[in-house]
Every structure is written in C-alpha cells, then in structure tokens.
Design a protein around this motif. Structure first.
Motif, PDB file in Angstrom:
ATOM      1  N   LEU A   1       0.700  -1.227   0.030  1.00 11.82           N
ATOM      2  CA  LEU A   1       0.015   0.187  -0.107  1.00 11.82           C
ATOM      3  C   LEU A   1       0.828   1.520  -0.064  1.00 11.82           C
ATOM      4  CD1 LEU A   1      -2.973  -1.011   2.424  1.00 11.82           C
ATOM      5  CD2 LEU A   1      -3.054  -0.853   0.209  1.00 11.82           C
ATOM      6  N   ALA A   2       1.866   1.298   0.847  1.00 12.37           N
ATOM      7  CA  ALA A   2       2.830   2.269   0.899  1.00 12.37           C
ATOM      8  C   ALA A   2       3.423   2.728  -0.511  1.00 12.37           C
ATOM      9  CB  ALA A   2       3.949   2.225   1.945  1.00 12.37           C
ATOM     10  N   LEU A   3       4.039   1.740  -1.197  1.00 11.87           N
ATOM     11  CA  LEU A   3       4.571   1.643  -2.498  1.00 11.87           C
ATOM     12  C   LEU A   3       3.345   2.182  -3.502  1.00 11.87           C
ATOM     13  CD1 LEU A   3       7.010   1.263  -4.308  1.00 11.87           C
ATOM     14  CD2 LEU A   3       6.003  -1.028  -4.755  1.00 11.87           C
ATOM     15  N   VAL A   4       2.343   1.669  -3.523  1.00 14.41           N
ATOM     16  CA  VAL A   4       1.257   2.258  -4.333  1.00 14.41           C
ATOM     17  C   VAL A   4       0.719   3.721  -4.143  1.00 14.41           C
ATOM     18  CG1 VAL A   4      -1.242   2.091  -5.033  1.00 14.41           C
ATOM     19  CG2 VAL A   4       0.142   0.004  -4.733  1.00 14.41           C
ATOM     20  N   LEU A   5       0.465   3.958  -2.863  1.00 14.33           N
ATOM     21  CA  LEU A   5       0.211   5.483  -2.599  1.00 14.33           C
ATOM     22  C   LEU A   5       1.245   6.346  -2.852  1.00 14.33           C
ATOM     23  CD1 LEU A   5      -1.875   4.636   0.516  1.00 14.33           C
ATOM     24  CD2 LEU A   5      -2.658   5.278  -1.504  1.00 14.33           C
ATOM     25  N   SER A   6       2.588   5.923  -2.791  1.00 17.12           N
ATOM     26  CA  SER A   6       3.779   6.734  -2.940  1.00 17.12           C
ATOM     27  C   SER A   6       3.844   7.290  -4.188  1.00 17.12           C
ATOM     28  CB  SER A   6       5.113   6.217  -2.669  1.00 17.12           C
ATOM     29  OG  SER A   6       5.331   5.194  -3.357  1.00 17.12           O
ATOM     30  N   CYS A   7       3.289   6.351  -5.180  1.00 22.51           N
ATOM     31  CA  CYS A   7       3.211   6.524  -6.864  1.00 22.51           C
ATOM     32  C   CYS A   7       2.277   7.971  -6.884  1.00 22.51           C
ATOM     33  CB  CYS A   7       2.686   5.718  -7.633  1.00 22.51           C
ATOM     34  SG  CYS A   7       3.980   4.173  -7.562  1.00 22.51           S
ATOM     35  N   ARG A   8       1.429   8.259  -5.955  1.00 19.79           N
ATOM     36  CA  ARG A   8       0.755   9.440  -6.310  1.00 19.79           C
ATOM     37  C   ARG A   8       1.261  10.881  -6.074  1.00 19.79           C
ATOM     38  NH1 ARG A   8      -4.791   9.847  -2.582  1.00 19.79           N
ATOM     39  NH2 ARG A   8      -5.308   7.970  -3.745  1.00 19.79           N
TER      40      ARG A   8
ATOM     41  N   THR B   1     -15.605   0.632 -14.512  1.00 19.15           N
ATOM     42  CA  THR B   1     -16.272   1.855 -14.007  1.00 19.15           C
ATOM     43  C   THR B   1     -15.881   2.476 -12.792  1.00 19.15           C
ATOM     44  OG1 THR B   1     -18.408   0.621 -14.548  1.00 19.15           O
ATOM     45  CG2 THR B   1     -18.731   2.443 -13.125  1.00 19.15           C
ATOM     46  N   LEU B   2     -15.250   1.662 -11.885  1.00 20.40           N
ATOM     47  CA  LEU B   2     -14.561   2.149 -10.761  1.00 20.40           C
ATOM     48  C   LEU B   2     -13.236   2.872 -10.974  1.00 20.40           C
ATOM     49  CD1 LEU B   2     -14.504  -1.095  -8.476  1.00 20.40           C
ATOM     50  CD2 LEU B   2     -16.008   1.078  -8.256  1.00 20.40           C
ATOM     51  N   ARG B   3     -12.880   2.740 -12.014  1.00 26.57           N
ATOM     52  CA  ARG B   3     -11.525   3.325 -12.585  1.00 26.57           C
ATOM     53  C   ARG B   3     -12.286   5.063 -12.746  1.00 26.57           C
ATOM     54  NH1 ARG B   3      -8.984   7.044 -13.343  1.00 26.57           N
ATOM     55  NH2 ARG B   3      -7.180   7.103 -14.562  1.00 26.57           N
ATOM     56  N   THR B   4     -13.512   5.040 -13.233  1.00 23.33           N
ATOM     57  CA  THR B   4     -13.884   6.601 -13.578  1.00 23.33           C
ATOM     58  C   THR B   4     -14.483   7.227 -12.164  1.00 23.33           C
ATOM     59  OG1 THR B   4     -16.112   5.817 -13.842  1.00 23.33           O
ATOM     60  CG2 THR B   4     -14.773   5.541 -15.857  1.00 23.33           C
ATOM     61  N   TRP B   5     -14.495   6.470 -11.339  1.00 24.79           N
ATOM     62  CA  TRP B   5     -14.670   7.087  -9.917  1.00 24.79           C
ATOM     63  C   TRP B   5     -13.565   7.373  -8.912  1.00 24.79           C
ATOM     64  CZ3 TRP B   5     -19.150   3.172  -8.355  1.00 24.79           C
ATOM     65  CH2 TRP B   5     -20.184   3.235  -9.226  1.00 24.79           C
ATOM     66  N   PHE B   6     -12.515   6.500  -9.339  1.00 27.62           N
ATOM     67  CA  PHE B   6     -11.114   6.695  -8.333  1.00 27.62           C
ATOM     68  C   PHE B   6     -10.089   6.722  -9.188  1.00 27.62           C
ATOM     69  CE2 PHE B   6     -14.325   3.752  -5.947  1.00 27.62           C
ATOM     70  CZ  PHE B   6     -14.489   4.371  -4.938  1.00 27.62           C
ATOM     71  N   SER B   7      -9.110   7.417  -8.591  1.00 32.13           N
ATOM     72  CA  SER B   7      -7.834   7.387  -9.282  1.00 32.13           C
ATOM     73  C   SER B   7      -6.978   5.999  -9.372  1.00 32.13           C
ATOM     74  CB  SER B   7      -6.653   8.139  -8.601  1.00 32.13           C
ATOM     75  OG  SER B   7      -6.512   7.858  -7.349  1.00 32.13           O
ATOM     76  N   THR B   8      -6.093   5.763 -10.118  1.00 28.90           N
ATOM     77  CA  THR B   8      -5.466   4.434 -10.305  1.00 28.90           C
ATOM     78  C   THR B   8      -4.847   3.949  -8.973  1.00 28.90           C
ATOM     79  OG1 THR B   8      -4.841   5.062 -12.717  1.00 28.90           O
ATOM     80  CG2 THR B   8      -3.840   3.174 -11.688  1.00 28.90           C
ATOM     81  N   THR B   9      -4.392   4.905  -8.222  1.00 26.02           N
ATOM     82  CA  THR B   9      -3.716   4.443  -7.040  1.00 26.02           C
ATOM     83  C   THR B   9      -4.510   3.906  -6.126  1.00 26.02           C
ATOM     84  OG1 THR B   9      -3.537   6.923  -6.437  1.00 26.02           O
ATOM     85  CG2 THR B   9      -1.462   5.748  -7.348  1.00 26.02           C
TER      86      THR B   9
ATOM     87  N   LEU C   1      -7.741   2.867  -6.643  1.00 22.46           N
ATOM     88  CA  LEU C   1      -8.125   1.590  -6.961  1.00 22.46           C
ATOM     89  C   LEU C   1      -7.220   0.380  -6.911  1.00 22.46           C
ATOM     90  CD1 LEU C   1     -10.439   0.243  -8.553  1.00 22.46           C
ATOM     91  CD2 LEU C   1      -9.497   0.794 -10.747  1.00 22.46           C
ATOM     92  N   LEU C   2      -5.959   0.791  -7.152  1.00 26.73           N
ATOM     93  CA  LEU C   2      -5.005  -0.411  -6.905  1.00 26.73           C
ATOM     94  C   LEU C   2      -4.924  -0.796  -5.204  1.00 26.73           C
ATOM     95  CD1 LEU C   2      -1.900   0.530  -9.237  1.00 26.73           C
ATOM     96  CD2 LEU C   2      -3.610  -1.392  -9.212  1.00 26.73           C
ATOM     97  N   SER C   3      -5.289   0.440  -4.517  1.00 26.41           N
ATOM     98  CA  SER C   3      -5.123   0.394  -3.064  1.00 26.41           C
ATOM     99  C   SER C   3      -6.136  -0.605  -2.691  1.00 26.41           C
ATOM    100  CB  SER C   3      -5.143   1.604  -2.437  1.00 26.41           C
ATOM    101  OG  SER C   3      -3.990   2.294  -2.496  1.00 26.41           O
ATOM    102  N   LEU C   4      -7.436  -0.222  -3.183  1.00 28.44           N
ATOM    103  CA  LEU C   4      -8.645  -1.103  -2.824  1.00 28.44           C
ATOM    104  C   LEU C   4      -8.558  -2.629  -3.262  1.00 28.44           C
ATOM    105  CD1 LEU C   4     -11.532   1.649  -3.841  1.00 28.44           C
ATOM    106  CD2 LEU C   4     -10.769   0.738  -1.694  1.00 28.44           C
ATOM    107  N   ILE C   5      -7.936  -2.859  -4.326  1.00 29.51           N
ATOM    108  CA  ILE C   5      -7.806  -4.126  -4.763  1.00 29.51           C
ATOM    109  C   ILE C   5      -6.886  -5.109  -3.934  1.00 29.51           C
ATOM    110  CG2 ILE C   5      -6.823  -5.435  -6.794  1.00 29.51           C
ATOM    111  CD1 ILE C   5      -7.800  -3.422  -8.774  1.00 29.51           C
ATOM    112  N   LEU C   6      -5.746  -4.212  -3.398  1.00 28.84           N
ATOM    113  CA  LEU C   6      -4.715  -4.916  -2.577  1.00 28.84           C
ATOM    114  C   LEU C   6      -5.720  -5.329  -1.422  1.00 28.84           C
ATOM    115  CD1 LEU C   6      -1.541  -2.844  -2.964  1.00 28.84           C
ATOM    116  CD2 LEU C   6      -1.923  -5.265  -3.230  1.00 28.84           C
ATOM    117  N   ILE C   7      -6.503  -4.415  -0.591  1.00 28.08           N
ATOM    118  CA  ILE C   7      -7.009  -4.694   0.488  1.00 28.08           C
ATOM    119  C   ILE C   7      -8.057  -5.684   0.513  1.00 28.08           C
ATOM    120  CG2 ILE C   7      -8.798  -3.732   2.109  1.00 28.08           C
ATOM    121  CD1 ILE C   7      -7.365  -0.900   1.681  1.00 28.08           C
ATOM    122  N   PHE C   8      -8.621  -5.790  -0.676  1.00 19.69           N
ATOM    123  CA  PHE C   8      -9.905  -6.694  -0.998  1.00 19.69           C
ATOM    124  C   PHE C   8      -9.184  -7.955  -1.333  1.00 19.69           C
ATOM    125  CE2 PHE C   8     -11.765  -9.456  -4.305  1.00 19.69           C
ATOM    126  CZ  PHE C   8     -13.188  -9.660  -3.843  1.00 19.69           C
TER     127      PHE C   8
END
Length: 230
Positions: free
Chosen positions: A39-46, A147-155, A157-164
């Motif tokens: 998560l830290a790596l994904v969020l740092s890309c923002r 559809t979710l990509r249009t609601w959230f940013s890529t980072t 969305l990737l964070s949500l996928i990781l948590i899931f």
C-alpha cells in the motif's frame, strides 16, 4: 505444478503455497508487513515518481562516493600517505555481496514461468469462452473495474484491490458455508430471471414475426398459402 489445479470447491488452489499463506493471514505479522509495504508503494506513486527517486538516489549516492574517494586520495597525496583507494576493501568483497547464484535465478524464473502459464491458460479459456459462466463473470468483473476507474484514481483503485485481495480469501474461508449458500441462492434466482426473460423474448419474437408475416401477405409481398381440399 500440482498446486495450481483448481477443484470445484477450493478457490485457493490457483495460489502458490506462499501466496496462499499471505492472503489467508497464516502469519499475521508477515501478511501485515507485505500489505502495508504494498500500500505504501502504491500510494507513494501518487506524490512521487519512483523513477525520479531512483535516479536521485543514484545521483546523490554516487556523487557522495566520488567526492569521498577523491577527497581522501587528494589528502593522502598532500600528506605523502600511500595512495590507496579508501573503498578498496569493499571492491574485493563486492562479488560476495553482489554475486547472484544461477540456480536461484533459474528457480525463480521457473516459478514465474509456471505462474504466467497458468494465467495465460485461464485467460485463453475466458477469451475463447470455454465456459459461458466464467466468461460472463469476467466480463462483469472487467466492467466493474472499468467503472470504478472513472470514480477513483488508479492508485486508489489499486489500493482497494490490494485490500480486497488480502481480506476476501480469509473472509471466504471463515464463512464459506454461508457464502456458498448465498451464492447458490443468487445463482438460482439469476437463472430463473434469465429463463423468464428468454421465454418472454421468444414469445415477443413469435408475435412480431406473426404480425410481420400477416402484414406482408396482406400487402401482397408474400403469397397466401392455399388450403388443401380433401
């Protein structure tokens, strides 16, 4: 590999033992560390570019070593000390720390190849529609992600996928009976609605076709069938 063979009820069989251990939280501290670092790596890309960080680290690191080595050499020359490069002791041991065993690389490449083959095989089955349900489910999943990509940013969305990914397998294992029952119930209702819709569509098509045939006969587009006399 045998651990990739998926049975009808074991949804974790796609995973390697190590990955399965991570997502099922068999070692909570290790799973938490992997999830947190991912998560830290994904969020740092923002906020930062990993390429810029890597280049900056190389610039400052090599520059620091360059200044240190040449500064020490210059000081030794001025003070008439032996001109020995200050990091010489690390050069001789560099092979010890930087050497990569070919067996290790081959083992990791084999595992990566096996994993890619499994993914590509399953993707081919989905694209070539080996099973209607699986392909339809993948279409639905892809549409949801799209559809979710249009609601959230890529980072995000990737964070949500990781948590899931780190919560869904464990939740499923702990509540498999309840979840399977609900899925079976939902699947049965879906089939009932699909069958009902198919029947209604067939009735509508029969009605439209009959009306179109009658209209064509009345307008002389089709010949009226003559009744046979006995």
């Amino acid at each position: 590999p045998g651990h990739y063979n998926k049975t009808a009820t074991d949804y974790h069989s796609y995973m390697t033992p190590r990955l399965k251990s991570l997502v099922l939280w068999e070692n909570p501290s290790k799973s938490a560390a992997v999830l947190g670092s991912s998560l830290a790596l994904v969020l740092s890309c923002r906020w930062v570019s990993l390429l810029n960080v890597a280049c900056a680290a190389l610039v400052f690191g090599i520059s620091g070593s360059f200044i240190y080595v040449n500064g020490v050499l210059l000081f030794n020359r001025i003070t008439s000390k032996p001109a020995v490069r200050p990091l010489e002791k690390y050069y001789s041991r560099s092979a010890e720390f930087l050497h990569v065993e070919s067996n290790t690389i081959h083992s990791r490449v084999d595992k990566l190849t096996d994993g890619l083959n499994v993914v590509l095989t399953e993707l081919a089955k989905i694209v070539l529609v080996e099973d209607n349900r699986r392909s339809a489910a993948f279409i639905g999943l892809s549409y949801i992600v799209w559809t979710l990509r249009t609601w959230f940013s890529t980072t995000t969305l990737l964070s949500l996928i990781l948590i899931f990914f780190f919560t869904a397998p464990r939740l499923y294992r702990d509540n498999q009976t309840v979840i399977d029952a609900q899925v079976a119930k939902t699947s049965e209702l879906a089939h009932q609605h699909v069958d009902k819709g198919r029947q209604m569509a067939q009735e509508q098509w029969t009605s439209v076709y009959s009306k179109a045939e009658t209209f064509a006969k009345e307008k002389g587009l089709l010949k009226k069938s003559e009744k046979k006399t006995e």
